[in-house]
Scaffold this motif. Sequence first.
Motif, PDB file in Angstrom:
ATOM      1  N   LEU A  28     -27.041  -8.785  35.902  1.00  7.88           N
ATOM      2  CA  LEU A  28     -27.142 -10.244  35.876  1.00  7.88           C
ATOM      3  C   LEU A  28     -25.863 -10.924  35.372  1.00  7.88           C
ATOM      4  O   LEU A  28     -25.387 -11.848  36.022  1.00  7.88           O
ATOM      5  CB  LEU A  28     -28.348 -10.693  35.055  1.00  7.88           C
ATOM      6  N   PRO A  29     -25.283 -10.501  34.237  1.00  2.00           N
ATOM      7  CA  PRO A  29     -24.052 -11.180  33.803  1.00  2.00           C
ATOM      8  C   PRO A  29     -22.932 -11.107  34.849  1.00  2.00           C
ATOM      9  O   PRO A  29     -22.246 -12.098  35.100  1.00  2.00           O
ATOM     10  CB  PRO A  29     -23.661 -10.446  32.516  1.00  2.00           C
ATOM     11  N   ARG A  56     -28.146 -13.706  26.180  1.00  2.00           N
ATOM     12  CA  ARG A  56     -27.764 -14.470  24.992  1.00  2.00           C
ATOM     13  C   ARG A  56     -27.030 -15.743  25.409  1.00  2.00           C
ATOM     14  O   ARG A  56     -26.210 -15.715  26.334  1.00  2.00           O
ATOM     15  CB  ARG A  56     -26.861 -13.629  24.097  1.00  2.00           C
ATOM     16  N   PRO A  57     -27.305 -16.845  24.741  1.00  6.32           N
ATOM     17  CA  PRO A  57     -26.665 -18.117  25.101  1.00  6.32           C
ATOM     18  C   PRO A  57     -25.142 -18.065  25.044  1.00  6.32           C
ATOM     19  O   PRO A  57     -24.475 -18.635  25.906  1.00  6.32           O
ATOM     20  CB  PRO A  57     -27.218 -19.100  24.070  1.00  6.32           C
ATOM     21  N   LEU A  58     -24.580 -17.373  24.056  1.00  5.82           N
ATOM     22  CA  LEU A  58     -23.119 -17.299  23.955  1.00  5.82           C
ATOM     23  C   LEU A  58     -22.524 -16.601  25.170  1.00  5.82           C
ATOM     24  O   LEU A  58     -21.507 -17.052  25.718  1.00  5.82           O
ATOM     25  CB  LEU A  58     -22.699 -16.588  22.668  1.00  5.82           C
ATOM     26  N   LEU A  65     -18.183 -20.987  31.392  1.00  4.37           N
ATOM     27  CA  LEU A  65     -16.871 -21.591  31.142  1.00  4.37           C
ATOM     28  C   LEU A  65     -15.763 -20.876  31.907  1.00  4.37           C
ATOM     29  O   LEU A  65     -14.968 -21.521  32.599  1.00  4.37           O
ATOM     30  CB  LEU A  65     -16.563 -21.575  29.641  1.00  4.37           C
ATOM     31  N   LEU A  66     -15.744 -19.554  31.824  1.00  7.32           N
ATOM     32  CA  LEU A  66     -14.683 -18.796  32.492  1.00  7.32           C
ATOM     33  C   LEU A  66     -14.784 -18.861  34.010  1.00  7.32           C
ATOM     34  O   LEU A  66     -13.769 -18.836  34.704  1.00  7.32           O
ATOM     35  CB  LEU A  66     -14.706 -17.334  32.035  1.00  7.32           C
TER      36      LEU A  66
END
Length: 125
Positions: A28-29, A56-58, A65-66
């Motif tokens: 998923l990430p 995790r939200p972070l 962002l990236l």
Amino acid sequence: MIGRTWIEKLLQKPSLKWMTTMLNSSKLPACMFIFFIIPGLPKDLLIFLAALTSMRPLLFFTLLLLGRLPWLIASVSVGSSLHQEDYGIAIAITVISVIAFVVGYRYKDALVNQLARLEKRKQKL
């Protein structure tokens, strides 16, 4: 959570089963980053669905962002160039974006697999 049961029912539809599989995947990430970095892909639904995962939200905000920042800057630059009637820069950024979309779309599976391998290696350390 408001709407969670409705969204879970929606994801049970055969045409959306791929999303359920992706949301439960260890990739998923990597998938999210690829979706964010390829310009022109629809990202809004993926952002809403990310709230249903254990990510995790972070990590989510870092990927967001990236992946989205370069193309956000590019689209602002195109708008600014058009406003200043500097069409060369606008055309150059647009061409780069189209090439990035085609290459990203063509090689998205290989990119996801590569990023997933890196994530697994990182987790072993």
